[in-house]
Design an enzyme around this catalytic site. Structure first.
Site, PDB file in Angstrom:
ATOM      1  N   ARG A 242       0.843  -1.190   0.000  1.00  0.00           N
ATOM      2  CA  ARG A 242       0.000   0.000   0.000  1.00  0.00           C
ATOM      3  C   ARG A 242       0.875   1.235   0.000  1.00  0.00           C
ATOM      4  NH1 ARG A 242      -3.769  -2.074  -1.587  1.00  0.00           N
ATOM      5  NH2 ARG A 242      -5.872  -2.246  -0.754  1.00  0.00           N
ATOM      6  N   GLU A 271      -3.262   7.915  -3.972  1.00  0.00           N
ATOM      7  CA  GLU A 271      -3.474   7.591  -5.392  1.00  0.00           C
ATOM      8  C   GLU A 271      -4.750   8.251  -5.902  1.00  0.00           C
ATOM      9  OE1 GLU A 271      -3.566   3.341  -5.438  1.00  0.00           O
ATOM     10  OE2 GLU A 271      -1.501   3.169  -4.752  1.00  0.00           O
ATOM     11  N   HIS A 289      -0.895   0.898  -9.714  1.00  0.00           N
ATOM     12  CA  HIS A 289      -1.665  -0.017  -8.866  1.00  0.00           C
ATOM     13  C   HIS A 289      -2.411  -1.077  -9.695  1.00  0.00           C
ATOM     14  CE1 HIS A 289      -3.820  -0.286  -4.704  1.00  0.00           C
ATOM     15  NE2 HIS A 289      -3.713  -1.469  -5.279  1.00  0.00           N
TER      16      HIS A 289
HETATM   17  C1  8YV Z   1      -7.187  -3.657  -6.099  1.00  0.00           C
HETATM   18  C2  8YV Z   1      -5.642  -4.133  -4.104  1.00  0.00           C
HETATM   19  O1  8YV Z   1      -6.957  -3.537  -7.448  1.00  0.00           O
HETATM   20  O2  8YV Z   1      -6.879  -6.012  -3.451  1.00  0.00           O
HETATM   21  C3  8YV Z   1      -6.240  -5.044  -3.097  1.00  0.00           C
HETATM   22  O3  8YV Z   1      -6.063  -4.777  -1.887  1.00  0.00           O
HETATM   23  O4  8YV Z   1      -4.872  -3.293  -3.773  1.00  0.00           O
HETATM   24  C4  8YV Z   1      -5.944  -4.290  -5.554  1.00  0.00           C
HETATM   25  O5  8YV Z   1      -6.000  -5.623  -5.894  1.00  0.00           O
HETATM   26  C5  8YV Z   1      -7.624  -2.320  -5.636  1.00  0.00           C
HETATM   27  O6  8YV Z   1      -7.777  -2.230  -4.267  1.00  0.00           O
HETATM   28  C6  8YV Z   1      -8.936  -1.919  -6.320  1.00  0.00           C
HETATM   29  O7  8YV Z   1      -9.999  -2.772  -6.034  1.00  0.00           O
END
Ligand code: 8YV
Length: 325
Positions: A242, A271, A289
């Site tokens: 993150r 972001e 991301h």
């Molecule tokens: C997602 C992510 O693309 O699952 C997670 O925690 O960071 C990513 O796989 C993002 O959060 C959008 O849904």
């Protein structure tokens, strides 16, 4: 006719998943090309029993106070740092995430980012496209070894273990890791893994450090100038966890000063904005991301989020509820 629960789908998602949800809910779906956050989100949440979110929408006590009918929020993400889990519990609202379905795809990407960073793949392409490849040189774009090197993983959950398996079984890497608790004995043996009781030990010893830990306020800027200074000057740092875990401004300065060899970042604080200082560093691979971004995996994530909502209203139980860390 029985009234169906009202559902908000706060970000644009696969039409087939919206169609599936429409069979069970009275749906207000975001059909724009941007996500609803802040007031655009909370105002629409006010009369809903359920919400389909994508990690971009904050759910805290303040938001919950404005949504008195809300019973469940389903995140299309494994991470759920956008939820205040204590506030959800206090309000009697269930939160769900999407574990497992994205593990291997995210690990594939993490390893690809490690390879691109270590072997300077994007930098090399920019070099070629800029017309700068005019001769052979023995020292042109020299990278860092991957096979046989030491892989350091901070955060050894499902995705961390999947990255580790690629490194150990595929590339003969040695593994050192830090996690809140050590791996079980069988997995530790399988991966010939060495548990480091502190992250500092991982930073000092690894050739490639991969961050795969969940975000909580306690790990904000866990990796800053001081921690980067512990790393080998030849090492790389990869963040698929993150934004906010790494102090990106400090990292950009360290990269420019050559304190470490390179970094690969798929996630950023705030972001889609990111520290523009990173653009000044040639030795960083930056991606928006996308670690879980294959059609198969994103569809599986969307379906799991949807199935959580459907199961909750048909059986009274969500499939993958989140709990306090
Ligand atoms: C997602 C992510 O693309 O699952 C997670 O925690 O960071 C990513 O796989 C993002 O959060 C959008 O849904």
């Amino acid at each position: 006719m029985t009234t169906r629960p009202k559902l908000l789908i706060a970000s644009p998602i696969f039409p087939e998943v919206v169609d599936k949800l429409q069979q069970h809910f009275d749906v207000e779906a975001n059909r724009t090309d941007s996500v609803w956050t802040g007031e655009a989100f909370t105002s629409r949440l006010a009369d809903k029993q359920a919400a389909f979110l994508t990690g971009a929408q904050t759910v805290n006590a303040q938001v919950l106070a404005q949504a008195p009918a809300l019973k469940i929020v389903a995140n299309m993400a494994v991470g759920y740092n956008n939820f205040d889990v204590a506030a959800l519990e206090a309000a009697g609202v269930v939160g769900t995430n999407t574990p497992d379905v994205l593990t291997e795809t995210t690990a594939d990407f993490g390893f690809a980012l490690l390879m691109a960073t270590a072997r300077r793949i994007t930098e090399a392409e920019h070099f070629l496209r800029a017309g700068r490849w005019d001769k052979w040189r023995y020292d042109m774009l020299l990278g860092a070894e991957v096979h046989g090197s030491t892989l350091g993983i901070i955060g050894m959950g499902r995705i961390g273990q999947a990255v580790a398996r690629r490194g150990v079984h595929g590339f003969g890497m040695q593994l050192i890791y830090h996690n809140r608790s050590p791996l079980d004995a069988a997995t530790e043996t399988e991966l010939k893994a060495r548990y480091a009781p502190t992250i500092e030990e991982v930073l000092r010893e690894a050739d490639h450090v991969v961050l795969v830990l969940p975000y909580t306020p306690a790990v904000h800027h866990l990796i800053g100038a001081e921690q980067i200074a512990l790393m080998k000057p030849t090492a790389t740092l990869i963040n698929i966890a993150r934004g906010g875990i790494v102090d990106d401004v400090a990292l950009a300065a360290a990269l420019q000063a050559g304190r470490i060899a390179a970094a690969g970042l798929d996630v950023f604080e705030n972001e889609p904005h990111f520290a523009k200082e990173l653009l000044e560093a040639h030795n960083v691979v930056l991606t928006p991301h996308i670690a879980s971004a294959t059609r198969t995996t994103r569809l599986a994530m969307a379906n799991l989020a949807a199935d959580n909502l459907i199961a909750f209203f048909t059986t009274g139980k969500a499939l993958t509820p989140v709990t306090r860390g």
